[in-house]
Design an enzyme around this catalytic site. Structure first.
Site, PDB file in Angstrom:
ATOM      1  N   HIS A  60     -98.584  63.299 -34.019  1.00  0.00           N
ATOM      2  CA  HIS A  60     -97.544  64.215 -33.891  1.00  0.00           C
ATOM      3  C   HIS A  60     -97.849  65.217 -35.301  1.00  0.00           C
ATOM      4  O   HIS A  60     -98.335  64.714 -36.137  1.00  0.00           O
ATOM      5  CB  HIS A  60     -96.172  63.652 -34.183  1.00  0.00           C
TER       6      HIS A  60
ATOM      7  N   VAL B   7     -94.745  56.289 -36.518  1.00  0.00           N
ATOM      8  CA  VAL B   7     -94.768  56.225 -34.867  1.00  0.00           C
ATOM      9  C   VAL B   7     -96.359  56.609 -34.787  1.00  0.00           C
ATOM     10  O   VAL B   7     -96.935  57.563 -35.125  1.00  0.00           O
ATOM     11  CB  VAL B   7     -94.133  57.401 -34.420  1.00  0.00           C
TER      12      VAL B   7
HETATM   13  P1  AMP Z   1     -94.428  59.589 -39.141  1.00  0.00           P
HETATM   14  O1  AMP Z   1     -93.598  58.946 -40.529  1.00  0.00           O
HETATM   15  O2  AMP Z   1     -95.242  60.705 -39.781  1.00  0.00           O
HETATM   16  O3  AMP Z   1     -95.071  58.679 -38.366  1.00  0.00           O
HETATM   17  O4  AMP Z   1     -93.353  60.280 -38.592  1.00  0.00           O
HETATM   18  C1  AMP Z   1     -92.390  60.002 -37.393  1.00  0.00           C
HETATM   19  C2  AMP Z   1     -91.245  60.841 -37.619  1.00  0.00           C
HETATM   20  O5  AMP Z   1     -90.407  60.449 -36.151  1.00  0.00           O
HETATM   21  C3  AMP Z   1     -90.058  60.660 -38.505  1.00  0.00           C
HETATM   22  O6  AMP Z   1     -90.002  61.765 -39.360  1.00  0.00           O
HETATM   23  C4  AMP Z   1     -88.968  59.995 -37.826  1.00  0.00           C
HETATM   24  O7  AMP Z   1     -87.645  60.428 -38.471  1.00  0.00           O
HETATM   25  C5  AMP Z   1     -89.269  60.820 -36.557  1.00  0.00           C
HETATM   26  N1  AMP Z   1     -88.600  59.920 -35.298  1.00  0.00           N
HETATM   27  C6  AMP Z   1     -88.406  58.796 -35.081  1.00  0.00           C
HETATM   28  N2  AMP Z   1     -87.656  58.566 -33.990  1.00  0.00           N
HETATM   29  C7  AMP Z   1     -87.243  59.657 -33.601  1.00  0.00           C
HETATM   30  C8  AMP Z   1     -86.651  60.090 -32.407  1.00  0.00           C
HETATM   31  N3  AMP Z   1     -86.110  59.288 -31.387  1.00  0.00           N
HETATM   32  N4  AMP Z   1     -86.472  61.548 -32.259  1.00  0.00           N
HETATM   33  C9  AMP Z   1     -86.957  62.251 -32.957  1.00  0.00           C
HETATM   34  N5  AMP Z   1     -87.675  62.001 -34.205  1.00  0.00           N
HETATM   35  C10 AMP Z   1     -88.065  60.775 -34.296  1.00  0.00           C
END
Ligand code: AMP
Length: 116
Positions: free
Chosen positions: A102, A98
């Site tokens: 974060h 994403v």
């Molecule tokens: P990254 O792989 O570091 O970009 O982390 C993205 C994180 O966002 C992953 O751990 C996903 O499980 C989490 N994620 C994706 N969509 C959502 C959502 N709608 N609500 C909460 N977490 C999410």
């Protein structure tokens, strides 16, 4: 063409278009539970400003980045964690999926090192 960062799923959460399991919010950031938790506690702390990742952060983001880390520690305390891990994946090669900055806050079980 890459989608604008405010069109990520986190942008939609920030705009209230899709729900999240919120644990903390203030004027600069939001923290909510990860939908695919990798540990008993797995929280994401995200800035309201749509910074793509750490690689894209600029000098002026210094106070914001510090704030995100302090909030990460606060939510870990709030969750009763004695030890916890903070992770910021920056770039697809590092596992970022994403493209809105974060901080992962992970804990509640023993965590191995090195990570995968
Ligand atoms: P990254 O792989 O570091 O970009 O982390 C993205 C994180 O966002 C992953 O751990 C996903 O499980 C989490 N994620 C994706 N969509 C959502 C959502 N709608 N609500 C909460 N977490 C999410």
């Amino acid at each position: 063409m890459a989608e604008p960062v405010n069109e990520t799923i986190f942008g939609r959460i920030l705009r209230g278009e899709i729900p999240c399991d919120q644990v903390y919010a203030d004027a600069q950031c939001l923290a909510f539970r990860d939908v695919q938790p990798q540990a008993p506690v797995h929280i994401l702390v995200i800035p309201r400003e749509p910074v793509v990742n750490l690689a894209e952060a600029r000098q002026e983001h210094g106070p914001l980045l510090g704030h995100l880390l302090l909030v990460a520690a606060q939510v870990a305390r709030q969750e009763g964690l004695e030890g916890f891990r903070t992770v910021i994946n920056s770039g697809a090669e590092a596992g970022q999926t994403v493209f809105h900055l974060h901080v992962h806050v992970i804990g509640g079980r023993p965590l191995a090192w090195p990570p995968g």
